[in-house]
Structures are given as C-alpha cells and as structure tokens.
Design a protein around this motif. Structure first.
Motif, PDB file in Angstrom:
ATOM      1  N   ASP A  75       0.816  -1.214   0.000  1.00 41.53           N
ATOM      2  CA  ASP A  75       0.000   0.000   0.000  1.00 41.53           C
ATOM      3  C   ASP A  75       0.855   1.270   0.000  1.00 41.53           C
ATOM      4  OD1 ASP A  75      -2.276  -1.565   0.110  1.00 41.53           O
ATOM      5  OD2 ASP A  75      -2.502  -1.383   2.281  1.00 41.53           O
ATOM      6  N   PHE A  76       1.981   1.218   0.713  1.00 43.57           N
ATOM      7  CA  PHE A  76       2.819   2.397   0.886  1.00 43.57           C
ATOM      8  C   PHE A  76       4.281   2.046   0.622  1.00 43.57           C
ATOM      9  CE2 PHE A  76      -0.611   2.549   4.087  1.00 43.57           C
ATOM     10  CZ  PHE A  76      -1.336   3.609   3.571  1.00 43.57           C
ATOM     11  N   PHE A  77       5.050   3.084   0.300  1.00 38.44           N
ATOM     12  CA  PHE A  77       6.493   2.908   0.193  1.00 38.44           C
ATOM     13  C   PHE A  77       7.180   4.133   0.765  1.00 38.44           C
ATOM     14  CE2 PHE A  77       5.707   5.215  -3.737  1.00 38.44           C
ATOM     15  CZ  PHE A  77       6.798   6.064  -3.834  1.00 38.44           C
ATOM     16  N   CYS A  78       8.432   3.932   1.118  1.00 34.36           N
ATOM     17  CA  CYS A  78       9.258   5.011   1.639  1.00 34.36           C
ATOM     18  C   CYS A  78      10.641   4.870   1.014  1.00 34.36           C
ATOM     19  CB  CYS A  78       9.350   4.917   3.156  1.00 34.36           C
ATOM     20  SG  CYS A  78      10.445   6.151   3.903  1.00 34.36           S
ATOM     21  N   ILE A  79      11.150   5.952   0.485  1.00 36.40           N
ATOM     22  CA  ILE A  79      12.529   5.952   0.005  1.00 36.40           C
ATOM     23  C   ILE A  79      13.415   6.023   1.241  1.00 36.40           C
ATOM     24  CG2 ILE A  79      14.255   7.202  -1.334  1.00 36.40           C
ATOM     25  CD1 ILE A  79      11.795   8.266  -3.009  1.00 36.40           C
ATOM     26  N   PHE A  80      14.374   5.119   1.319  1.00 36.77           N
ATOM     27  CA  PHE A  80      15.220   4.995   2.504  1.00 36.77           C
ATOM     28  C   PHE A  80      16.668   4.984   2.045  1.00 36.77           C
ATOM     29  CE2 PHE A  80      16.768   3.103   6.441  1.00 36.77           C
ATOM     30  CZ  PHE A  80      15.898   3.647   7.380  1.00 36.77           C
ATOM     31  N   ASN A  81      17.480   5.859   2.580  1.00 40.28           N
ATOM     32  CA  ASN A  81      18.866   5.984   2.123  1.00 40.28           C
ATOM     33  C   ASN A  81      19.729   4.802   2.534  1.00 40.28           C
ATOM     34  OD1 ASN A  81      18.335   8.382   0.885  1.00 40.28           O
ATOM     35  ND2 ASN A  81      19.308   9.651   2.424  1.00 40.28           N
ATOM     36  N   ALA A  82      20.674   4.458   1.671  1.00 40.32           N
ATOM     37  CA  ALA A  82      21.578   3.325   1.895  1.00 40.32           C
ATOM     38  C   ALA A  82      22.789   3.696   2.737  1.00 40.32           C
ATOM     39  CB  ALA A  82      22.048   2.775   0.546  1.00 40.32           C
ATOM     40  N   ASP A  83      22.948   4.972   3.042  1.00 41.07           N
ATOM     41  CA  ASP A  83      24.169   5.417   3.730  1.00 41.07           C
ATOM     42  C   ASP A  83      24.029   5.522   5.243  1.00 41.07           C
ATOM     43  OD1 ASP A  83      22.580   7.652   4.010  1.00 41.07           O
ATOM     44  OD2 ASP A  83      23.932   9.010   2.941  1.00 41.07           O
ATOM     45  N   GLY A  84      22.869   5.135   5.786  1.00 41.49           N
ATOM     46  CA  GLY A  84      22.673   5.181   7.223  1.00 41.49           C
ATOM     47  C   GLY A  84      22.223   6.524   7.751  1.00 41.49           C
ATOM     48  N   SER A  85      21.813   7.425   6.879  1.00 39.91           N
ATOM     49  CA  SER A  85      21.440   8.774   7.316  1.00 39.91           C
ATOM     50  C   SER A  85      19.992   8.883   7.801  1.00 39.91           C
ATOM     51  CB  SER A  85      21.686   9.780   6.190  1.00 39.91           C
ATOM     52  OG  SER A  85      20.895   9.473   5.058  1.00 39.91           O
TER      53      SER A  85
END
Length: 99
Positions: A75-85
């Motif tokens: 239903d939902f998505f979130c862009i999540f950074n790969a660098d741990g930020s």
C-alpha cells in the motif's frame, strides 16, 4: 503482510548498506534495493539479507528510484537511504500517520 516497502537506491554502498539492512531487518517491512548490475561489491555485500534486488537499466539516482518504486506491491512505500542517514525508529510513527 507488511503495508510498507522500503525502497533503497544504492550505488557503491558495500560498507554502509549491510549496516542499514541490519537495522531494519526486524521491522517487518518489505525491502527493495535498487542498483546497477555493475555494482558487484554492493550486491555481494547484501546477498545474505532478505531483500529484493532490482537492477536499474540505466545509471543514476532517478533511474534507481523509478525501478525500485515500480517494483513496489504494498500500500505504501518510503525511500530509505543506503548510507545510514535515516533513523528507522521514525518509520512506525510515519506509517501510523498515513494510515
């Protein structure tokens, strides 16, 4: 079943991405890592994690996002950074707010 997919665009993140995946692996969300097939070091660094790898056709952040987002089936998505930020503890509140 999870309602949220974390879309993680990655490029040369072999050092940080495994740490990020360790932080989020028990949250119960689907995880899509979008990167180029030439990024062998990053691919090898995450092969033992429960995530779906999407190979982008071209190069660049935008292309990684397009291919990752097009693979979402929740239903939902979130862009999540790969660098741990990003702070994974914020995800629960975010999901609660949008529901």
């Amino acid at each position: 079943m999870s309602k949220l997919t974390l879309v993680i665009p990655a490029k040369t993140e072999s050092e940080s991405l495994p740490d990020v995946l360790n932080e989020i692996k028990d949250l119960g969300h689907k995880i899509i890592v979008s990167l180029h097939k030439d990024d062998v070091l990053t691919i090898n660094s995450i092969k033992n994690f429960d995530c779906h790898i999407v190979y982008q056709k071209n190069y660049g952040y935008g292309d990684a996002l397009i291919h990752g987002i097009n693979s979402v089936n929740t239903d939902f998505f979130c862009i999540f950074n790969a660098d741990g930020s990003f702070d994974p503890s914020e995800l629960k509140g975010m999901l609660r707010e949008i529901e």
